[in-house]
Design a protein around this motif. Structure first.
Motif, short mmCIF file in Angstrom:
data_model
loop_
_atom_site.label_atom_id
_atom_site.label_comp_id
_atom_site.label_asym_id
_atom_site.label_seq_id
_atom_site.Cartn_x
_atom_site.Cartn_y
_atom_site.Cartn_z
N ASP A 426 0.85 -1.19 0.00
CA ASP A 426 0.00 0.00 0.00
C ASP A 426 0.88 1.24 0.00
O ASP A 426 1.82 1.33 0.81
N PRO A 427 0.60 2.21 -0.87
CA PRO A 427 1.42 3.42 -0.93
C PRO A 427 1.45 4.14 0.41
O PRO A 427 0.52 4.04 1.22
N ALA A 428 2.53 4.88 0.64
CA ALA A 428 2.69 5.63 1.89
C ALA A 428 1.59 6.67 2.03
O ALA A 428 1.10 7.23 1.04
N VAL A 470 0.69 15.21 -3.15
CA VAL A 470 0.62 13.75 -3.18
C VAL A 470 -0.80 13.26 -2.96
O VAL A 470 -1.23 12.28 -3.56
N ARG A 471 -1.58 13.96 -2.12
CA ARG A 471 -2.94 13.51 -1.84
C ARG A 471 -3.84 13.55 -3.08
O ARG A 471 -4.86 12.88 -3.12
N LYS A 472 -3.45 14.31 -4.09
CA LYS A 472 -4.25 14.40 -5.32
C LYS A 472 -3.88 13.32 -6.34
O LYS A 472 -4.51 13.22 -7.39
N LEU A 473 -2.86 12.54 -6.05
CA LEU A 473 -2.46 11.47 -6.96
C LEU A 473 -3.40 10.28 -6.80
O LEU A 473 -3.97 10.04 -5.74
N SER A 474 -3.56 9.52 -7.88
CA SER A 474 -4.27 8.25 -7.80
C SER A 474 -3.42 7.26 -7.02
O SER A 474 -2.25 7.51 -6.70
N THR A 475 -4.00 6.11 -6.71
CA THR A 475 -3.23 5.06 -6.04
C THR A 475 -2.02 4.68 -6.88
O THR A 475 -0.92 4.46 -6.35
N ARG A 478 0.73 7.34 -6.51
CA ARG A 478 1.48 7.19 -5.26
C ARG A 478 2.42 5.99 -5.33
O ARG A 478 3.52 6.01 -4.77
N ARG A 479 1.94 4.95 -5.99
CA ARG A 479 2.79 3.76 -6.16
C ARG A 479 4.04 4.12 -6.96
O ARG A 479 5.16 3.70 -6.63
N ARG A 480 3.87 4.89 -8.03
CA ARG A 480 5.02 5.28 -8.85
C ARG A 480 5.98 6.16 -8.06
O ARG A 480 7.20 6.08 -8.25
N LEU A 481 5.44 6.99 -7.16
CA LEU A 481 6.30 7.85 -6.36
C LEU A 481 7.13 7.01 -5.39
O LEU A 481 8.35 7.23 -5.23
N LEU A 496 10.11 -6.41 -2.09
CA LEU A 496 9.10 -5.87 -3.00
C LEU A 496 7.76 -6.57 -2.74
O LEU A 496 7.60 -7.75 -3.07
N ASP A 497 6.82 -5.84 -2.15
CA ASP A 497 5.50 -6.39 -1.81
C ASP A 497 4.51 -6.02 -2.90
O ASP A 497 4.10 -4.86 -3.00
N GLU A 498 4.14 -6.99 -3.73
CA GLU A 498 3.24 -6.79 -4.87
C GLU A 498 3.71 -5.61 -5.73
O GLU A 498 2.98 -4.64 -5.94
N PRO A 499 4.93 -5.68 -6.27
CA PRO A 499 5.50 -4.52 -6.97
C PRO A 499 4.76 -4.14 -8.24
O PRO A 499 4.87 -3.00 -8.69
N THR A 500 4.02 -5.07 -8.85
CA THR A 500 3.35 -4.76 -10.12
C THR A 500 1.96 -4.15 -9.93
O THR A 500 1.33 -3.75 -10.90
N ASN A 501 1.49 -4.09 -8.68
CA ASN A 501 0.14 -3.53 -8.43
C ASN A 501 0.04 -2.08 -8.89
O ASN A 501 0.95 -1.27 -8.64
#
Length: 554
Positions: A426-428, A470-475, A478-481, A496-501
């Motif tokens: 889950d993104p930070a 950051v709060r305006k980014l999609s999930t 945030r994952r890419r960040l 790497l926990d589910e890195p392709t999600n």
């Protein structure tokens, strides 16, 4: 709402100059496309780019801001949103009945008309009844209504819900079970057009393969949004890539997923060639301009008695050369304004701190967390690869927190050597009011310009997104960040926990190559079937916290 038709047998799904946005942010702009009837079309793209919006427009769940959506399907349209749900107070049977309501109504009306025609006298005009009956029967057959009950049982069984009690409250089902229930109900209803948003999210391998077989055997039209590359390769006859930076927001790629990859590789080569040609032209014009400017001088040798001619000819030469300098400078200015951007670098992890990855390792002996993780032994040496598997609730993410040192186990010990980097599932959620650039730069040396250049070279964000909170980014954003920060730092061990999600297929392919090329140790959790199939290393299979775990060779 889409335009619909009630007669005829032609399926039409198209968007004509459609624009759609939310909160003054345009998601789709001037999109015009027609979907192939009777085919399976896959829709791909970054998380939050507009894939689900496209499906909602086709389903009539939302109107476009501009343009026109045309949806014609005599056999009906079925739509499965990504977050399909039902009131917790309802039952399994109610969900199934609701999905089959239109088919049930068609069957009931056909029986009414049959009774009317059977009871009619010899002088009764049955023209209207016959016309209605023929139209309804066509629609009923398009939905394979006579096989509906059998199809329901097959769908429930194929999706892992055999013998499900119709009286069971939906509230007693897990989230994954609810999702599969709605999918089974939709498939059983047999609509001519299926619109599916991430249908494999809660499916195991067996259920996903059953769904692939079902969609391949369908005669109707299917549009499916998916990040599942294995699924797309198995079912899709063409792909639509939703990309807000594309000229019209959507690009079409005929063929299966493998064809899409070849097309993207060809696009990359053309882009690289265009950039190389642009750079060569800039260098040539700059060099030519410098040489021409040096020629503008009065250093010619003057002959006796030639003062007037020398001055006149010299002025003409200087004027000609100056004109050429100005024209060359203008060409150069225009060329630089129309710069062909540099293609982003393929994703690559920074080299390990240890020489050739010979430093990093992580060892766990008897580590456990009460109620979350059964005792586990784990040994990953320098350069090793380990895939961690197990059902939901078996403690995979908990294990990663223990290995990273962010969670203290109740029992056991962990030994680490080298620097460990963790990509969470889950993104930070901290620092949401900071900008993308500020979040990326936190704790890293270098100027703001250096951070901008490094981040843009990864190709994970467009320049205009660096100042967004950051709060305006999609999930997915945030994952890419989080991924960008991990890529930028040097580590000896990657967790790497589910890195392709939440990543588009293009980035997933690059990320897989980056993992393969990394010289340090790697521990991965992944449900991605293609990632797991190509993985080479050991496998640690976790079970329920009360049972334990095993480690075996792949």
């Amino acid at each position: 709402m889409p335009d619909t038709a009630t007669t005829g047998t032609t399926t039409t799904l198209s968007l004509r100059g459609v624009t759609k946005g939310y909160d003054h942010v345009v998601v789709l702009h001037d999109v015009t496309l027609a979907l192939a009837p009777g085919a399976v079309t896959g829709v791909i793209g970054e998380n939050g780019c507009g894939k689900s919006t496209l499906l909602r427009l086709l389903a009539g769940a939302e109107p476009p801001d501009a343009g026109r959506v045309v949806a014609t399907a005599d056999g009906g349209t079925g739509y499965l949103p990504q977050d399909a749900g039902a009131p917790s107070s309802t039952t399994v049977g109610a969900v199934l009945d609701a999905a089959a309501a239109e088919l049930t109504a068609l069957r009931a009306r056909l029986r009414e008309l049959e009774e009317v025609m059977a009871a009619a006298g010899p002088d009764t005009d049955l023209t209207a009844a016959l016309e209605e009956y023929g139209d309804l029967q066509t629609r009923f057959e398009l939905r394979h209504g006579y096989d509906a009950d059998t199809r329901l049982e097959q769908s429930l069984s194929g999706l892992g819900l055999p013998g499900l009690d119709r009286g069971r409250p939906v509230s007693t089902l897990s989230g994954g079970q609810r999702s599969r229930l709605h999918l089974a109900a939709l498939l059983a209803a047999g609509p001519e057009v299926l619109l599916l948003d991430e249908p494999t999210n809660h499916l195991d391998v067996t259920a996903a393969r059953w769904l692939e077989d079902h969609l391949r055997s369908r005669t109707g039209t299917t549009v499916v949004v998916s990040h599942d590359r294995e699924f797309l390769d198995a079912v899709a006859g063409e792909l639509l890539e939703v990309d807000p930076h594309h000229e019209h927001g959507v690009a079409r790629y005929p063929g299966a997923y493998a064809d899409y990859l070849r097309a993207k590789a060809a696009e990359r080569r053309r882009w690289e060639q265009a950039r190389a040609e642009w750079e060569a032209t800039v260098d040539r014009l700059a060099t030519t301009g410098d040489a021409t400017a040096r020629d503008v001088n009065h250093a010619r040798e003057r002959k006796d008695g030639d003062k007037m001619q020398f001055g006149y000819k010299g002025g003409r030469v200087e004027e000609s050369l100056s004109s050429r300098v100005r024209a060359n400078a203008e060409k150069l200015r225009r060329l630089r304004e129309a710069e062909v951007p540099r293609p982003p670098d393929p994703l690559r992890f920074s080299p390990p701190l240890g020489a050739s990855g010979r430093r990093g390792s992580v060892h766990a002996e008897g580590v456990s967390v009460a109620g979350r993780l059964a005792p586990v032994d784990l040994h990953v040496g320098p350069g090793d690869r380990l895939l961690v598997t197990g059902p939901n609730g078996s403690g995979k993410s908990t294990l990663f927190d223990v290995l990273a040192g962010t969670l203290t186990p109740d029992t056991g010990t962990v030994r680490r050597r080298g620097r460990t980097g963790l990509l969470r599932q889950d993104p930070a959620t901290d620092g949401l009011d900071r900008s993308v650039l500020a979040t990326y730069a936190t704790g890293r040396p270098g100027s703001a310009d250096e951070h901008v250049q490094r981040l843009l070279r990864m190709g994970l964000f467009e320049p205009e997104r660096l100042g967004v909170a950051v709060r305006k980014l999609s999930t997915g954003g945030r994952r890419r960040l989080d991924l960008a920060r991990l890529l930028a730092d040097r580590h000896d061990v990657l967790l790497l926990d589910e890195p392709t999600n939440h990543l588009a297929p293009r980035l997933v392919e690059e990320l897989e190559a980056a993992v393969d090329a990394f010289a340090g140790a790697v521990v991965v959790v992944s449900h991605d079937r293609r990632f797991r199939r190509s993985f080479r290393g050991d496998v640690l299979e976790l079970t329920a916290p009360e049972e334990g775990a095993t480690c075996s060779s792949w």
